[in-house]
Each structure stands twice: as C-alpha cells, then as structure tokens.
Write a protein that holds these residues in place. Sequence first.
Motif, mmCIF file in Angstrom:
data_model
loop_
_atom_site.group_PDB
_atom_site.id
_atom_site.type_symbol
_atom_site.label_atom_id
_atom_site.label_comp_id
_atom_site.label_asym_id
_atom_site.label_seq_id
_atom_site.Cartn_x
_atom_site.Cartn_y
_atom_site.Cartn_z
ATOM 1 N N GLY A 181 43.411 -33.378 31.644
ATOM 2 C CA GLY A 181 44.654 -33.487 32.393
ATOM 3 C C GLY A 181 45.786 -32.879 31.590
ATOM 4 N N PRO A 182 47.015 -32.917 32.148
ATOM 5 C CA PRO A 182 48.154 -32.398 31.395
ATOM 6 C C PRO A 182 48.425 -33.266 30.168
ATOM 7 N N ILE A 183 49.308 -32.804 29.330
ATOM 8 C CA ILE A 183 49.538 -33.463 28.044
ATOM 9 C C ILE A 183 49.876 -34.947 28.210
ATOM 10 N N ASP A 184 50.617 -35.281 29.288
ATOM 11 C CA ASP A 184 50.977 -36.694 29.516
ATOM 12 C C ASP A 184 49.731 -37.545 29.694
ATOM 13 N N ALA A 185 48.742 -36.982 30.432
ATOM 14 C CA ALA A 185 47.512 -37.731 30.660
ATOM 15 C C ALA A 185 46.775 -37.954 29.349
ATOM 16 N N SER A 239 45.761 -41.513 27.405
ATOM 17 C CA SER A 239 44.326 -41.816 27.376
ATOM 18 C C SER A 239 44.010 -42.978 26.429
ATOM 19 N N GLU A 240 42.974 -43.748 26.822
ATOM 20 C CA GLU A 240 42.596 -44.931 26.032
ATOM 21 C C GLU A 240 41.508 -44.605 25.012
ATOM 22 N N PHE A 293 46.130 -37.335 19.522
ATOM 23 C CA PHE A 293 47.451 -37.052 20.097
ATOM 24 C C PHE A 293 48.536 -38.020 19.620
ATOM 25 N N HIS A 294 48.159 -39.045 18.872
ATOM 26 C CA HIS A 294 49.189 -39.951 18.359
ATOM 27 C C HIS A 294 49.255 -39.942 16.852
ATOM 28 N N GLY A 295 48.499 -39.026 16.222
ATOM 29 C CA GLY A 295 48.523 -38.940 14.766
ATOM 30 C C GLY A 295 49.859 -38.422 14.271
#
Lengths: 276, 390
Positions: free
Chosen positions: A246-250, A254-255, A263-265
């Motif tokens: 999906g797009p970057i927001d998806a 994501s779980e 993406f949260h590093g």
Amino acid sequence: MSAAFPSASASGVRAPHERDDEREVVIRVRDLEVGFGERLIMKGLDLDVYRGEILGFVGPSGQGKSVLTRAILGLVPKRAGSIEVFGENVDNMTESSRSEIERRWGVLFQQGALFSALTVRQNVQVPMREYLELSPRLLDELAMLKIEMVGLKPDAADKLPSELSGGMIKRASLARALSLDPEILFLDEPTSGLDPIGAGEFDELIATLQRTLGLTVFMVTHDLDSLYTVCDRIAALGDGRIIAHGPIDAMLASEDPWVRAYFHGKRARSAMSAGG
Amino acid sequence: MGAKELGGRRDEADARDPKAEFERHGDDVRAWLSGRWTVEHAGSVEREMASLVDAAADCGRVLFDLSEIDRLDTLGAWVLDRTRHDFGAQGVAADFVGVRSEHHILLNEVAYRGFQPEPVKSSPGFRDLLADVGEAVVNAGRDFAHGVSFLGEVIAALTRVVVNPRRFRVPALTNQLEQIAFRGVPIIVLICFLVGCIVAQQGLFQLQRFGAQTFVVNLVGILVLRELGVLLTSIMVAGRSGAAFTAEIGSMKMREEIDALRVMGLDPIEVLIVPRILALVIGLPILAFLGSMAALLGAGLVAWIYGDIVPDVFLTRLKATIEFKTFLVGMIKAPFMALVIGLIASMEGMRVEGSAESLGRHVTSSVVKSIFMVIVLDGFFAMFFAAIRL
C-alpha cells in the motif's frame, strides 16, 4: 489509445488512492513458488503492479527481492504459480510474443551490467540496432538523447564502462534500459552505492522520466528516502510472500513487526522528517 | 477537401502505422499526423517525415497537426522536433498545433539540439602498419624487461618466505598442487600415451623397410625421455593451468581484489603468485615423468601389436639404450618450463584492465606466449646440452 499514456491523473499528478480495481494491471503474480535445491524462497506470493505507478519493493536482505525480479524477468525458473505480463501468461507465450514483451520492458541491474567492451553510446545502441530499423543519423541522435536524458554529459558517451564512476554507471545503464522506450522499468537497488545527493538526483530523475514517458516502475530498494519521495505504493516481502502493501501511510500503520521496525526505525524517522 | 480525404483514410483498419497527410494552400502546408509514432514503427516514422520534408521544402510555413496521433514516444517526439528545427533552419516557419498535454511534456523533454557526432576512426594505412610493427617490437622488448623485473620480484618474495617460513601459505600450495598436478594427470597421461603410440607406429613402419624395426625402441626411448614427454606436458600445462592463472588473477584485478590485498598490507605476489609458481615447479616435473612413462607404455603396446616386439625384448632394449642421464636431461628442463609458464601467466593476469574483452585478450596472450617460450626454451636447452656433449 491511452496505452502508452495512462490517464493524466496517473501520469501527471499522482493519485495513489485511486481505487485499485479500476486500474490496469501490467504485472500479475499469483501463488508464485521459487526455490533453489532444498531451500524455498517464494511461497504463495501474490503481487500486482498497476500501470503508471512506481512500486517500491522492500524486504530484509537475503529474502529474495532480487529473486522475485529475476523470476518475473524469466531469469530464474519458478516451481509453481503464474506470472502475467501485459495480461499474457508468460508460460503460454510463443518465442516471438516473448521477445515482443522483452522489448517492452527495460532493466537496470544492480551492478549496471553494461557491456564492458563497448562504449556508453554503443551500449545504449545495442537494443536499438537489434530491434529497430533506423538510419545511422537517427541511431546516433537517439543514443545521445537517452544519454542526456539520464543526466550524463555528452563526453561520457564515448567512454568505456571501466572509466565511469558508480553513479555514472547507474545512469548509463538506465539510458540503456530506456533505449527502446519501455513501458515497464525494473530497477534493482538503483540508488545503492550512490552518495545521498546523487541518490536524491537519481530518484528525481526516475520520477521525471516516469511522468514524461508514462512508465511503470518496479523498484527494489533499501533506500527509505526513495520510498518516501518517489514511490506511489510499497510492497514488503517476508517469509516468501508479500506481508504488507500500500502507500506509505499503510506501511506506517502496518502491524507486522518487521515492517514496523523498518518504517519506524531511527533512519526511517529521519527520512520521514526530511522527506516531508 | 484534404481533411475529407484524410477522414476516409482514417477509417481503414490499419490505422496504427504512422502517417503524415498534407495539403498545400499557396505558401502554407498543413500536415495531419496520425497513428503510432513510436520505436516499433521507427522505419516508417523516418520515411513519412522524409517525404513530408521533400514535399514542403520550398513553402513558407508548415503546421503539424498532432491531435490524431495515437501514441508518441521519445523517438517520435525527437523526429518531430528535429523536423521542425530543420524547417526553421531553412527559413520555413514550422509549428505544432493540437498538441495533447502528455505529448507536450514529451516534446519539451526531448527538445531538439545538435549532438557532437561520434569521433570517426581513420582507416588504417601503410604508415599505421609500420607504426604497428614498431610498436610490437618495442612492446616485445618491454615485455622481456618486465619479465625479468617480475622474476626479481617473485624471487624476492620467495626469499622473504624462505627467511620467514611462517609466512608460507601451505594450504594455498596444496590447493594449487591439486588443481595443477593431480587434476591434470588424466588428460596429460592420455595425450602422452596416444602420442607415444603414434610415434612408435610411424617409427616401426619406416624402420621396417631397412629391417631395423627393433631400433624403434631407441627412437621412442630417446625422443620421449629427452624431448617429447616434457614438451608435451609443458604445452598442456600452459594451456590448462597457465590460462587458469591468468583468468583468476585477471578477474581478481578487475574486481579490485588485488588492491584489497595490498591495502591490507599483503603482497599479492607473495599471496597469489608464489604458491602458484611453486606448485607449478613441483607439479610439472611430476606430470612430465608420468607423461613420459605413459608415452613409453603406449610405444611398448604398439611395438608389441604391430612389430611383434614382446614387452621383455622392449624393456631389455630400452635398458640397454637409455642411460640415466638421458632421463635427467629431460627432467631438468621441467622446472624451468614451469617457471616460465608461471611467470608469463601471472604477468598477463596482473595486466588485465576493466573489461571482459581485456581479460580474454590477456588469457589468449598468456597461453600463446607461454607455449612459444616453452618451445624456444627447449631449443636453447638442446643447444646447451649439445655444447656440453650430453
């Protein structure tokens, strides 16, 4: 009629949230299984690539991102599943329709894969000479046009690949990939080995070319900046299948633990704040 | 009326080919372009444009109507913009009308500009031929000087290893010995065996005419032990292992692995070349010995089958005619041959540059030079042994 140029909204202004089922699928992968010996690398992998998008493809090292690209390109045999390119199943293709398809995609290999005995200009002309009926003048002009389009200086045209820097090799290889005006462009880690400025310029170049030529871009990358700035959609590979897309927001929502870590590093946060 | 005619044409089934229809009003030309102006139709794109340029050469103004173009890519856009530019250069005003937005982006992107043409290489003449000959002679001289200096470097590295045996790489040596000697045994033994058979058979047939067929043992014994065994083996090793050295070292050079060794403080000559040359110097005499024995075996078999010389007689005669020094004269050459093959192969490998073509060129020249030098060296040895009456 709009085959080469999708709707203005898809090529000019990007609309990542356009509903997926309305868009033409140029690559459709279903239940793909690929393995080497005992080791199974892909297992039941499904993937769609839509016309006119830039798809970023991420995943941990050694999980087979390049293998998937090579399987789609037909360089690695698959064990099961189906791959459709432009709506045609690659298994049922005759040799001539296969080569027809191969003319409609361009590939930028990770190491460039320029022919080392040929100059940049001759490298770009290889597919043109092979497939097109062109006057010598046009052949020369087109090669130079592609070389300039990818941002190389004209004097690079007559250099051998061994005389080029890493960034120039990527650009020259991109010029070769674009030589037949492909509809799909495969990029295998296009910005790896480039300095951040060079990588940013390369991303910008891909985005510009995608807009002007209406390309569909399939990009394997590790570069978070690329994912943030140029990709319309991202697919993440894990355990031999697509774990999130999906797009970057998806992706941010994501779980999945790997996707979250990716993406949260720390690096991701700095890329996000820099990218916007 | 032109538009009507065009409308009729457009209804035809095959509207995919690029077409340029035009109509002239006095000094003005209006051209309607249709179809796919893309790389697949590159030939027609050029032809359509060329005919349009011919027809409109002497007019004052050209308008290209692009609204009916199905598809346009960089090739089509380039040819269009180039034509517009060419008209402009002839003093003909040319313009595009009915350009769709996506085509507009493309036309802007390719915007015609002149390119410097590819530098033309001059065709070779007599002077170039002379220059090439001169260059080849100078290069041969340089090769020789380089070879001597390389030999010096190898000997210096060897000395360092001898003085400090802990630096010696035993695994590398055994690995190379396996590659060069052990894995080379089957093919070298087979070839020597066959050549032994052939020489014995020809010798028998020629000597039979003089009733001197038992002398075939002398012929084969001396020929094989003095010359053939070591020469054949050296040529085989040059082709087999020399080529492999050059390719291995050359591809390491291409991928900067040699530089990686240097910056780690390791001497590439000591790490890569000394074990290989040592393995050759040890392996080639062993192979030459096995090859000679195989050739004698082949000769003995042929003598038995064609000449009715039973193995007992063959061996007794062999013992009577061959002195130990004949055998030594052959074997003493083997380490020198090995050294020459190893030096040439390593030198050529170190000279490989960035391209695959360069690798191929140096592997070829490694094999050609080492086979040539092996034969030349054999000649020098023959002269030397004749001079000291051995």
